[in-house]
Design a protein around this motif. Structure first.
Motif, short mmCIF file in Angstrom:
data_model
loop_
_atom_site.label_atom_id
_atom_site.label_comp_id
_atom_site.label_asym_id
_atom_site.label_seq_id
_atom_site.Cartn_x
_atom_site.Cartn_y
_atom_site.Cartn_z
N ASP A 218 0.87 -1.18 0.10
CA ASP A 218 0.04 0.06 0.17
C ASP A 218 0.83 1.40 -0.11
N ILE A 219 0.25 2.43 -0.31
CA ILE A 219 0.97 3.84 -0.37
C ILE A 219 -0.26 4.53 0.44
N THR A 220 0.68 5.39 1.33
CA THR A 220 -0.18 6.48 1.82
C THR A 220 0.40 8.04 1.65
N ILE A 221 -0.44 8.64 1.01
CA ILE A 221 -0.28 10.08 0.96
C ILE A 221 -0.79 10.74 2.17
N TRP A 222 0.19 11.59 2.88
CA TRP A 222 -0.10 12.22 4.11
C TRP A 222 -0.37 13.69 3.90
N LYS A 223 -1.62 14.32 4.04
CA LYS A 223 -1.86 15.71 3.83
C LYS A 223 -2.37 16.49 4.74
N ASP A 224 -2.68 17.85 4.45
CA ASP A 224 -3.10 18.50 5.76
C ASP A 224 -4.98 18.48 5.78
N VAL A 225 -5.41 17.70 4.84
CA VAL A 225 -6.93 17.40 4.89
C VAL A 225 -7.20 16.13 5.25
N PRO A 226 -8.46 15.77 5.82
CA PRO A 226 -8.68 14.46 6.27
C PRO A 226 -8.66 13.13 5.60
N GLY A 227 -8.65 13.64 4.26
CA GLY A 227 -8.75 12.51 3.35
C GLY A 227 -9.24 13.14 1.96
N VAL A 228 -9.95 12.26 1.05
CA VAL A 228 -10.48 12.97 -0.12
C VAL A 228 -11.82 13.39 0.43
N LEU A 229 -12.23 14.67 0.06
CA LEU A 229 -13.52 15.40 0.70
C LEU A 229 -14.21 15.44 -0.85
N ASN A 230 -15.64 15.44 -0.62
CA ASN A 230 -16.58 15.55 -1.89
C ASN A 230 -16.32 17.18 -2.48
N ALA A 231 -15.86 17.91 -1.96
CA ALA A 231 -15.71 19.42 -2.51
C ALA A 231 -14.25 20.04 -1.95
N ASP A 232 -13.75 20.89 -2.56
CA ASP A 232 -12.82 21.55 -1.73
C ASP A 232 -13.32 22.81 -0.84
N PRO A 233 -12.99 22.59 0.43
CA PRO A 233 -13.38 23.23 1.35
C PRO A 233 -13.32 24.84 1.16
N LYS A 234 -12.41 25.23 0.20
CA LYS A 234 -11.97 26.66 -0.32
C LYS A 234 -13.33 27.01 -0.81
N TRP A 235 -14.29 26.29 -1.64
CA TRP A 235 -15.27 26.84 -2.14
C TRP A 235 -16.57 26.54 -1.73
N PHE A 236 -16.30 25.48 -0.69
CA PHE A 236 -17.84 25.04 -0.11
C PHE A 236 -17.92 24.90 1.25
N ASP A 237 -18.86 25.31 2.15
CA ASP A 237 -19.01 25.15 3.51
C ASP A 237 -19.05 23.73 3.92
N HIS A 238 -20.14 22.94 3.38
CA HIS A 238 -20.15 21.50 4.04
C HIS A 238 -19.68 20.65 3.11
N THR A 239 -18.39 20.16 3.39
CA THR A 239 -17.86 19.31 2.81
C THR A 239 -17.88 17.91 3.50
N GLU A 240 -17.86 16.76 2.73
CA GLU A 240 -17.89 15.46 3.55
C GLU A 240 -16.76 14.64 3.14
N LEU A 241 -16.17 13.84 4.08
CA LEU A 241 -15.29 12.99 3.58
C LEU A 241 -15.38 11.80 3.12
N ILE A 242 -15.01 11.23 1.81
CA ILE A 242 -15.39 9.94 1.26
C ILE A 242 -14.55 8.83 1.83
N PRO A 243 -14.99 7.95 2.42
CA PRO A 243 -14.13 6.91 3.11
C PRO A 243 -13.40 5.93 2.25
N GLU A 244 -14.25 5.53 1.25
CA GLU A 244 -13.80 4.65 0.19
C GLU A 244 -14.21 4.88 -1.16
N LEU A 245 -13.28 5.03 -2.01
CA LEU A 245 -13.30 5.13 -3.47
C LEU A 245 -12.65 4.21 -4.32
N SER A 246 -13.53 4.02 -5.33
CA SER A 246 -12.68 3.08 -6.62
C SER A 246 -11.47 3.84 -7.15
N TYR A 247 -10.75 2.77 -7.70
CA TYR A 247 -9.74 3.58 -8.32
C TYR A 247 -10.30 4.42 -9.77
#
Ligand code: ASP
Ligand code: MG
Length: 422
Positions: A218-247
């Motif tokens: 496996d590979i881990t990319i360590w970032k300053d966000v909690p993971g892949v969000l459904n939108a960039d918090p820069k543009w959106f107030d209510h973002t959600e973390l997507i726990p699992e994604l397909s390639y």
């Protein structure tokens, strides 16, 4: 084995570098190769060094000294003793660039860019290797340029996968038996040993190359966000973390401009079925997002915003149809000016595209187009992409916007808009 990648924000000061060392110690579960980016905004400042030097407009040393001060301040915070050999090593690394700056610029811009801008990752990896050794970890600094072999497309080098794989497999497994490898993202080398770079934000891609060639678990990319969000918090107030994604969903999202992972990263991992984790270095105990083979579709629609778009509507001057030879001509101009299309649409008599406003090359492209076509240009637009859209999500983003173009397929909707508040 595993690969960890730490970006510029995760190593931006001494405190964060200490945090990186503790994440490595705590979350490593097998042999480990660590890819690091340049510290903080070093790459941007190095671009200023290159511009000042190449155009001879300002003193490039002004910017280089800024980078020096930042790096030596970090060393002072990490090492009690200024006679530690890392001080000399970092000074010598700077000298290599100072030598370049002493001569009048003679080489091509892109070539010079790579020779200078690559310094950022060399510096950060040396600091991190020295610090982790200083606190007793068995790490070893490895020069990625001995392994990542590329062609000579400076600033956007293409990886020679078979050579790269041969070299990595020849040397690295035995080093990994005894050491944690610390190496650089973003950089590679031509067959003539000239340094190349893989394109801005390319460190994720480097991590994927090493992971693929070493058949990582496996590979881990360590970032300053909690993971892949459904939108960039820069543009959106209510973002959600997507726990699992397909390639596939991850590839689609990054292709349309989600900046959380470099778009080239995912394909090599998908080919080898290597799991990709995106986690926060601020809350490392949380699982973040896991990208792997899954049948599950995205639970929530994702939104991707791109601002500062230029829209070109291109029509042949003789009112003929847009046919293959026009298209191939337009595409070759795009390629020549290094412009990437964010959205395109063709009809019988026009071809329309939206691209990032990258400045001078856009003007030059437009000039070339006008020789053969009637070109309508609109600037300052926004491109909104919604993956797994429905009418409600579309309505949500269209408040106070005028639609310029809208394109839909089964899963993805792209809307080019003008903000009416501006
Ligand atoms: N340091 C490089 C950049 O800022 C590469 C990376 O961070 O991925 O573009
Ligand atoms: Mg970065």
């Amino acid at each position: 084995m595993q690969v960890f990648k730490f970006g510029g924000a995760s190593v931006k000061n001494a405190e964060n570098i200490k945090n990186v060392a503790s994440i490595i110690a705590k979350y490593k579960t097998s042999e480990l190769l660590v890819v690091v980016s340049a510290i903080n905004k070093t790459t941007n400042t190095l671009e200023q060094v290159v511009n000042a030097y190449y155009h001879q407009t300002e003193d490039p040393h002004h910017y280089l000294n800024e980078i020096k001060a930042e790096h030596f301040a970090i060393l002072d915070d990490l090492f009690e003793d200024s006679s530690h050999p890392i001080y000399n090593e970092i000074s010598n690394t700077f000298v290599e660039v100072e030598w370049i700056l002493e001569e009048e610029p003679q080489d091509a811009y892109d070539y010079l860019y790579d020779q200078i801008v690559s310094l950022g990752e060399i510096l950060s990896s040396k600091v991190i290797a020295a610090y982790t050794q200083h606190i007793g970890m068995s790490t070893k600094w490895v020069d990625a340029r001995d392994y990542i072999q590329t062609d000579n497309t400076f600033r956007e080098a293409k990886v020679n996968w078979s050579l790269t794989e041969d070299r990595i497999r020849r040397d690295l497994p035995s080093i990994l038996d005894d050491f944690i490898i610390i190496t650089q993202g973003f950089i590679g080398s031509t067959s003539e040993n000239f340094t190349t770079t893989l394109g801005r934000e390319g460190s994720d891609y480097t991590a994927a190359i090493f992971a693929s060639c070493l058949n990582a678990e496996d590979i881990t990319i360590w970032k300053d966000v909690p993971g892949v969000l459904n939108a960039d918090p820069k543009w959106f107030d209510h973002t959600e973390l997507i726990p699992e994604l397909s390639y596939t969903d991850a590839i689609e999202l990054t292709y349309y401009g989600a900046t959380v992972i470099h778009p080239k990263t995912i394909k090599p991992l998908q080919n080898k079925k290597i799991t990709l984790n995106v986690r926060s270095f601020l809350t490392p105990e949380n699982p973040g997002t896991v990208i792997r083979t899954t049948n599950q579709t995205l639970p929530v629609p994702s939104f991707i915003f791109k601002v500062d778009q230029v829209f070109f509507n291109i029509q042949p001057r003789d009112f003929s149809f847009i046919v293959e030879d026009n298209l191939s001509h337009i595409f070759s101009l795009l390629h020549q000016h290094r412009i990437k299309i964010n959205m395109m649409h063709n009809s019988a008599i026009s071809f329309a595209i939206s691209v990032d406003n990258t400045g001078d090359n856009i003007k030059a492209f437009c000039g070339d187009l006008e020789k053969r076509y009637k070109v309508e240009v609109q600037k300052g637009l926004e491109l909104i992409t919604i993956r797994y859209y429905n009418q409600q999500t579309i309505d949500r983003v269209l408040v106070n916007k005028e639609i310029i173009r809208e394109l839909k397929d089964q899963y993805t909707c792209q809307i080019l808009v003008k903000d009416l508040n501006e």
